[in-house]
Design a protein around this motif. Structure first.
Motif, PDB file in Angstrom:
ATOM      1  N   HIS A 122       5.128   2.132   1.329  1.00 29.72           N
ATOM      2  CA  HIS A 122       4.251   1.034   0.066  1.00 29.72           C
ATOM      3  C   HIS A 122       5.528   0.429   0.697  1.00 29.72           C
ATOM      4  N   VAL A 198       7.661   7.041  -5.425  1.00 30.69           N
ATOM      5  CA  VAL A 198       6.646   7.250  -5.569  1.00 30.69           C
ATOM      6  C   VAL A 198       5.309   6.433  -5.506  1.00 30.69           C
ATOM      7  N   PRO A 200       1.293   3.709  -4.663  1.00 26.08           N
ATOM      8  CA  PRO A 200       0.013   4.100  -4.490  1.00 26.08           C
ATOM      9  C   PRO A 200       0.251   4.003  -3.134  1.00 26.08           C
ATOM     10  N   GLN A 201       0.494   2.726  -2.365  1.00 30.50           N
ATOM     11  CA  GLN A 201       0.753   3.434  -1.259  1.00 30.50           C
ATOM     12  C   GLN A 201       0.953   4.022  -0.286  1.00 30.50           C
ATOM     13  N   THR A 202       2.412   4.909  -1.476  1.00 37.06           N
ATOM     14  CA  THR A 202       3.344   5.838  -0.665  1.00 37.06           C
ATOM     15  C   THR A 202       1.784   6.970  -0.762  1.00 37.06           C
ATOM     16  N   LEU A 203       1.481   7.320  -1.494  1.00 39.34           N
ATOM     17  CA  LEU A 203       0.587   7.945  -1.853  1.00 39.34           C
ATOM     18  C   LEU A 203      -0.565   7.839  -0.811  1.00 39.34           C
ATOM     19  N   GLU A 204      -1.485   7.148  -0.532  1.00 42.00           N
ATOM     20  CA  GLU A 204      -2.334   6.841   0.897  1.00 42.00           C
ATOM     21  C   GLU A 204      -1.660   7.137   1.893  1.00 42.00           C
ATOM     22  N   ILE A 206       0.120   9.045   2.457  1.00 41.74           N
ATOM     23  CA  ILE A 206       0.417  10.808   2.214  1.00 41.74           C
ATOM     24  C   ILE A 206      -1.307  11.471   2.921  1.00 41.74           C
ATOM     25  N   ASN A 207      -1.769  11.145   2.129  1.00 42.80           N
ATOM     26  CA  ASN A 207      -3.073  11.413   2.268  1.00 42.80           C
ATOM     27  C   ASN A 207      -3.685  10.706   4.046  1.00 42.80           C
ATOM     28  N   GLN A 236       9.449  12.882  -7.294  1.00 46.56           N
ATOM     29  CA  GLN A 236       8.474  12.821  -6.995  1.00 46.56           C
ATOM     30  C   GLN A 236       7.089  13.245  -6.166  1.00 46.56           C
ATOM     31  N   LEU A 237       8.088  13.086  -4.778  1.00 44.93           N
ATOM     32  CA  LEU A 237       7.671  13.623  -3.466  1.00 44.93           C
ATOM     33  C   LEU A 237       6.944  14.973  -3.948  1.00 44.93           C
ATOM     34  N   HIS A 240       4.549  15.921  -5.086  1.00 43.82           N
ATOM     35  CA  HIS A 240       3.444  15.755  -3.510  1.00 43.82           C
ATOM     36  C   HIS A 240       3.069  16.908  -3.044  1.00 43.82           C
TER      37      HIS A 240
END
Length: 616
Positions: A122, A198, A200-204, A206-207, A236-237, A240
């Motif tokens: 992020h 975590v 929003p950009q952390t999730l991106e 990961i994806n 949190q990680l 996911h």
């Protein structure tokens, strides 16, 4: 004679008495009847008459839609395959490019190569600061607002082993750039702030990493902060599906403080272990292939592309094709700016000598010779040009400028905002355009009249005036000629160095809320004509004031070929040997700048001030 002049009865159309072509006929999209007819053993007149019969009024030289071509093919019983313009020629030429790439050897027979490690996460979670510690160089302070806005590629040595790092921007606007980083990487370092967790950009990130099927090593950063909670970030990680090894999972997580240089060695050791397990190898023989990470136009050097070599060895003098650009490698520079003779797999290099600014994300390959490289690039360029014809053409008709959007929305009209977007490098341009496209609403449409890399020029102003467009500049500025023409033509130019501000301004305008509190007013500009080196002082620019007045203490933008390369203040101002507070246009002076020494003849020093504007 009168009977001969009677119009043709289109209902009497019948195909030419010729057998339909056998096999599959390859036809380029947007072909004309003159091109389609002969390929199907018919004449152009046959195609025109048939389409007229179907209610389509076309001429022999008019481009046809896919439906029109397919309809005519069905009528005469021909089997066709529609391709993009230049696609067939490019396929033939690419066979030549790939002819010498042998796949006979097993991968395990190739030498071990350095791992390519991408740093993701992020915004403001400490990715660039982590790289600062790894390569002992201060990258973060060179970024506007402390936010990384270009891909940077660096190679460092740790315990005798080379590691290649790619730094990717964390802002959501740079999703496409981050995705390219993942596609070119072997290992991902996911940086997560212990005090933020975590985001929003952390999730991106990961994806993107999972899509690229690469292992993830998590760096839990900022553990030195009072409100740091590494366990919460790990929890949190884990939600996911990134479960820490210390919790029985298979994800390596290392607690670090990039600011305090804590845990960095442990992180590098873990990366070395992962790289060894991955057993990364590549062929160092033969012509090089790889990917374009970034590109920009540099005054004096021309197009500059940052390439990541993935196979083979790239050498100075090699003929290279990258997307629609090509050229012979005139110089190879490593990440420190040193000239080198060759680059092997996993080596990031800057390349000079290409014909044009390559698109970030394009594959590059060394061609057998310059002739083949030129043909491939020209074919691709033709294909891209034809494909873009008419793009946004309908939308730009009757469009509005940014300043007019509010009144149109208030009047209940559907407004079209015409934009010309200029940026300093290709990756930034792509990110800005992508971000703006997402802002489109039902009552406001966005149309991009033109987009390009480099400073704002007089040609941009003329195009904006003709199309009623607003010019958006990201990390670039108009030169004096362009600025004067803009004032004359009443063209609106908005320049930004932080992408947040750019998006926010356009978004506010689109919802009818744009009301800036301050505007920047250029107070003077001076051209650097000589550089003086003074002991204990450093470089002083001998300048000629072109316009307005230069004042000591003024805010400064330093421009090179229209691109902003530094911001600061005028720290000293002299006329001959006397200190002065102000120098008017038409006079020479000596200008000392705060913390900036990279002066060149022809550079422009632009002073400005922010003036409050009453809200409307």
């Amino acid at each position: 004679m009168a009977e001969d002049l009677q119009p043709m009865n289109i209902t009497d159309y019948t195909p030419t008495d010729a057998a339909a072509p056998t096999g599959v006929v390859v036809i380029e999209r947007s072909s004309t009847p003159l091109e389609v007819g002969p390929k199907m053993n018919q004449t152009a007149a046959d195609v025109v008459r048939f389409l007229m019969q179907q209610g389509e009024m076309v001429t022999a030289t008019q481009s046809l839609t896919d439906d029109m071509i397919e309809l005519f093919a069905a009528e005469i019983g021909a089997e066709i395959r529609l391709v993009d313009p230049g696609e067939e020629q490019e396929n033939e030429l690419l066979k030549l490019l790939e002819a010498n790439f042998e796949e006979d050897e097993l991968e395990e027979d190739y030498p071990v190569r350095p791992p390519v490690i991408t740093v993701m996460g992020h915004v403001d979670h400490g990715k660039t600061k982590l790289l600062d510690q790894i390569r002992s160089a201060n990258v973060a302070e060179g970024e506007a607002g402390g936010i990384t806005q270009h891909i940077g590629a660096y190679q460092v040595e740790k315990d005798g082993r080379l590691l290649t790092f790619i730094d990717t921007p964390g802002h959501a606007a740079f999703t496409a750039m981050r995705a390219r980083g993942a596609d070119a990487t072997d290992i991902v370092i996911l940086v997560v702030a212990a005090d933020d967790g975590v985001m929003p950009q952390t999730l991106e990130a990961i994806n993107h990493s999972r899509a690229a099927e690469v292992p993830i090593v998590v760096a839990v950063n900022k553990i030195d902060r009072n409100n740091a909670d590494p366990n919460r970030a790990m929890q949190q990680l884990a939600e996911h599906e990134l479960v820490p090894e210390q919790w029985g999972g298979d994800t390596i997580m290392v607690e670090i403080s990039a600011l305090q240089n804590l845990g960095i060695d442990d992180l590098l050791e873990q990366l070395a272990v992962v790289a060894e397990l991955e057993d990364l190898r590549a062929d160092t023989e033969g012509r090089a292939r790889g990917v374009v990470l970034e590109s920009n136009l540099d005054i004096g050097r021309g197009p500059v592309a940052t390439l990541l070599v993935q196979h083979g060895t790239l050498k100075r003098g090699d003929p290279v094709v990258a997307g629609a650009s090509w050229g012979r490698v005139r110089a190879l520079l490593d990440d420190r700016g040193n000239q080198i003779l060759e680059a092997q797999p996993s080596k990031p290099v800057q390349v000079l000598g290409l014909s044009d600014v390559a698109n970030a994300g394009d594959a590059f390959v060394v061609a057998p010779n310059e002739k083949v490289a030129a043909k491939v690039a020209q074919t691709r360029e033709h294909s891209q040009r034809v494909a873009s014809l008419g793009r946004d053409a309908a939308a730009t008709a009757g469009g509005a400028r940014l300043e007019d959007i509010f009144s149109q929305i208030q009047a209940g009209q559907t407004a079209t905002l015409n934009l010309i977007v200029k940026a300093d490098v290709n990756g930034s341009l792509e990110a800005v355009v992508d971000s703006l496209q997402r802002l489109g609403r039902e009552d406001v449409k966005l149309a991009f009249v033109h987009r390009g890399v480099g400073g704002v020029t007089a040609n941009d102003i003329q195009l904006a005036a003709a199309s009623n467009a607003t010019i958006i500049g990201f990390n670039v500025r108009p030169d004096r000629k362009a600025r004067e023409l803009a004032e004359l033509e009443k063209v609106e130019i908005r320049t930004y160095e932080i992408i947040y501000n750019l998006i926010e301004d356009v978004e506010n305008a689109m919802v009818g809320m744009l009301a800036p509190e301050f505007e920047e007013v250029v107070t003077g500009d001076a051209e650097v004509r000589e550089i003086f080196r003074i002991p204990r002082v450093g470089a002083v620019a001998g300048c000629y004031v072109l316009n307005g007045a230069i004042n000591r203490g003024s805010k400064v933008r330093f421009l090179r070929d229209g691109t902003v390369i530094w911001r600061g203040t005028v720290s000293s101002l002299k006329r001959f040997k006397e200190d002065v507070r102000e120098v008017q246009s038409g006079y020479e002076c000596g200008i000392g700048l705060s913390d900036f020494q990279d002066l060149k003849q022809g550079d422009i020093i632009e002073t400005f001030e922010e003036r409050e504007v009453a809200r409307v």
